[in-house]
Design an enzyme around this catalytic site. Structure first.
Site, PDB file in Angstrom:
ATOM      1  N   TYR A 193       0.832  -1.198   0.000  1.00 14.45           N
ATOM      2  CA  TYR A 193       0.000   0.000   0.000  1.00 14.45           C
ATOM      3  C   TYR A 193       0.865   1.246   0.000  1.00 14.45           C
ATOM      4  O   TYR A 193       2.056   1.223   0.341  1.00 14.45           O
ATOM      5  CB  TYR A 193      -0.975  -0.004   1.180  1.00 14.45           C
ATOM      6  CG  TYR A 193      -0.358   0.299   2.533  1.00 14.45           C
ATOM      7  CD1 TYR A 193      -0.284   1.600   3.011  1.00 14.45           C
ATOM      8  CD2 TYR A 193       0.129  -0.717   3.347  1.00 14.45           C
ATOM      9  CE1 TYR A 193       0.264   1.890   4.251  1.00 14.45           C
ATOM     10  CE2 TYR A 193       0.675  -0.451   4.588  1.00 14.45           C
ATOM     11  CZ  TYR A 193       0.737   0.867   5.042  1.00 14.45           C
ATOM     12  OH  TYR A 193       1.288   1.150   6.265  1.00 14.45           O
ATOM     13  N   CYS A 194       0.229   2.356  -0.398  1.00 19.41           N
ATOM     14  CA  CYS A 194       0.893   3.662  -0.431  1.00 19.41           C
ATOM     15  C   CYS A 194      -0.195   4.718  -0.322  1.00 19.41           C
ATOM     16  O   CYS A 194      -1.322   4.421   0.066  1.00 19.41           O
ATOM     17  CB  CYS A 194       1.722   3.815  -1.705  1.00 19.41           C
ATOM     18  SG  CYS A 194       0.761   3.634  -3.229  1.00 19.41           S
ATOM     19  N   THR A 195       0.116   5.956  -0.680  1.00 21.75           N
ATOM     20  CA  THR A 195      -0.844   7.045  -0.496  1.00 21.75           C
ATOM     21  C   THR A 195      -2.060   6.897  -1.398  1.00 21.75           C
ATOM     22  O   THR A 195      -3.197   6.856  -0.937  1.00 21.75           O
ATOM     23  CB  THR A 195      -0.169   8.405  -0.752  1.00 21.75           C
ATOM     24  OG1 THR A 195       0.993   8.519   0.062  1.00 21.75           O
ATOM     25  CG2 THR A 195      -1.132   9.547  -0.440  1.00 21.75           C
ATOM     26  N   CYS A 200       2.398   1.513  -4.788  1.00 20.04           N
ATOM     27  CA  CYS A 200       2.098   0.113  -4.480  1.00 20.04           C
ATOM     28  C   CYS A 200       1.755  -0.673  -5.736  1.00 20.04           C
ATOM     29  O   CYS A 200       1.903  -1.897  -5.750  1.00 20.04           O
ATOM     30  CB  CYS A 200       1.019  -0.016  -3.418  1.00 20.04           C
ATOM     31  SG  CYS A 200      -0.437   1.005  -3.593  1.00 20.04           S
ATOM     32  N   ILE A 227      -4.156   4.444   0.521  1.00 21.29           N
ATOM     33  CA  ILE A 227      -4.711   4.880   1.800  1.00 21.29           C
ATOM     34  C   ILE A 227      -5.894   5.818   1.599  1.00 21.29           C
ATOM     35  O   ILE A 227      -6.903   5.737   2.312  1.00 21.29           O
ATOM     36  CB  ILE A 227      -3.630   5.575   2.653  1.00 21.29           C
ATOM     37  CG1 ILE A 227      -2.480   4.621   2.948  1.00 21.29           C
ATOM     38  CG2 ILE A 227      -4.218   6.117   3.951  1.00 21.29           C
ATOM     39  CD1 ILE A 227      -1.239   5.318   3.490  1.00 21.29           C
TER      40      ILE A 227
END
Length: 265
Positions: A193-195, A200, A227
């Protein structure tokens, strides 16, 4: 695109969008000029990155102007499926407009990883990740780990509970970090996951390829929309803190509002 008006405060009149798409672009310089001209005419500010592998953008301004720009971009068949994530603020969190051509829209320095030329790694909806974390395993009974692909200072602002954090300082360090830590992913279902999804997505493609190459028993997913989409759909379940963003808000809370402790005055 979500076209709802802000509900948290009538004073928040600035629409912020973030979006990316991996797609082959054969004339990025020409596209840069077109997109810059449109954004400038509409009074938008932010950053648009264009490369042969795709587009990555963060823009802010009056809602009608932002959506007019997005609708024009969607008129190009390559970008018809764009679905920007939206949030609201009182002020434009960018000082100027930048539209740039770059070698990569997110730098990994790993030329074999080209999401515009390969099938995506499986994308996991936010609701499914929450359910897996609620029950402690995936639907096959495998242990689930979340793998943060962001820089260490971003992780410090907020992250999933118990997330794997390799303390990288830039995304191009991710491949080396994996090689140093790959054994800890064996036997796991890994959700990168990432922003907002861009890092990701590249990371999941790399992880999937490398897991096969090294004979790891790892099932790899990317968190769809990152996210920000998770906040939008399920709130902050299994997540602590805020989400760092690369503009003057510095961070947004699980309601996608600027975090009061992080806004730059």
């Amino acid at each position: 695109m979500n076209t709802a008006v802000p509900t948290d405060s009538d004073s928040k009149t600035v629409l912020n969008i973030s979006c990316y798409q991996f797609v082959a672009i054969d004339a990025p310089d020409a596209l840069r000029d077109t997109l810059h001209e449109r954004a400038q005419a509409l009074g938008l500010k932010g950053t648009v990155l264009i490369a042969e592998e795709g587009i990555n953008l963060f823009l802010a301004g009056p809602a009608d102007a932002v959506r007019t720009w997005v609708d024009a971009l969607r008129g190009d068949a390559r970008f018809a499926a764009l679905a920007p994530k939206e949030s609201w603020s009182d002020e434009v969190p960018f000082r100027k407009l930048l539209v740039k051509v770059k070698p990569e829209i997110i730098r990994m320095n790993h030329p074999t990883i080209r999401p515009d030329q390969a099938p995506r790694a499986p994308a996991l909806p936010a609701g499914t990740l929450k359910r897996w974390l609620d029950q402690g395993h995936d639907d096959e009974g495998r242990p689930v780990v979340t793998l943060d692909t962001r820089n260490g200072f971003e992780v410090d602002v907020g992250a999933f509970d118990g997330a794997i954090d390799w303390r990288i300082t830039k995304f191009s360090e991710f491949p080396d970090a994996f090689q140093a830590h790959r054994a800890e992913l064996d036997g796991k279902t890994v959700v990168s996951y990432c922003t907002g999804g861009i890092r990701c997505e590249k990371a999941a493609l790399y992880l999937d390829q490398e897991a096969v190459r090294h004979g790891l028993d790892a099932k790899v997913y990317q968190l769809e929309g990152g996210i920000l989409k998770y906040f939008e759909e399920v709130g902050n379940a299994h997540y602590h803190g805020d989400c760092f963003v690369f503009d003057e808000r510095r961070a947004v809370d699980p309601e996608l509002a600027p975090s009061p402790d992080s806004v730059v005055e």
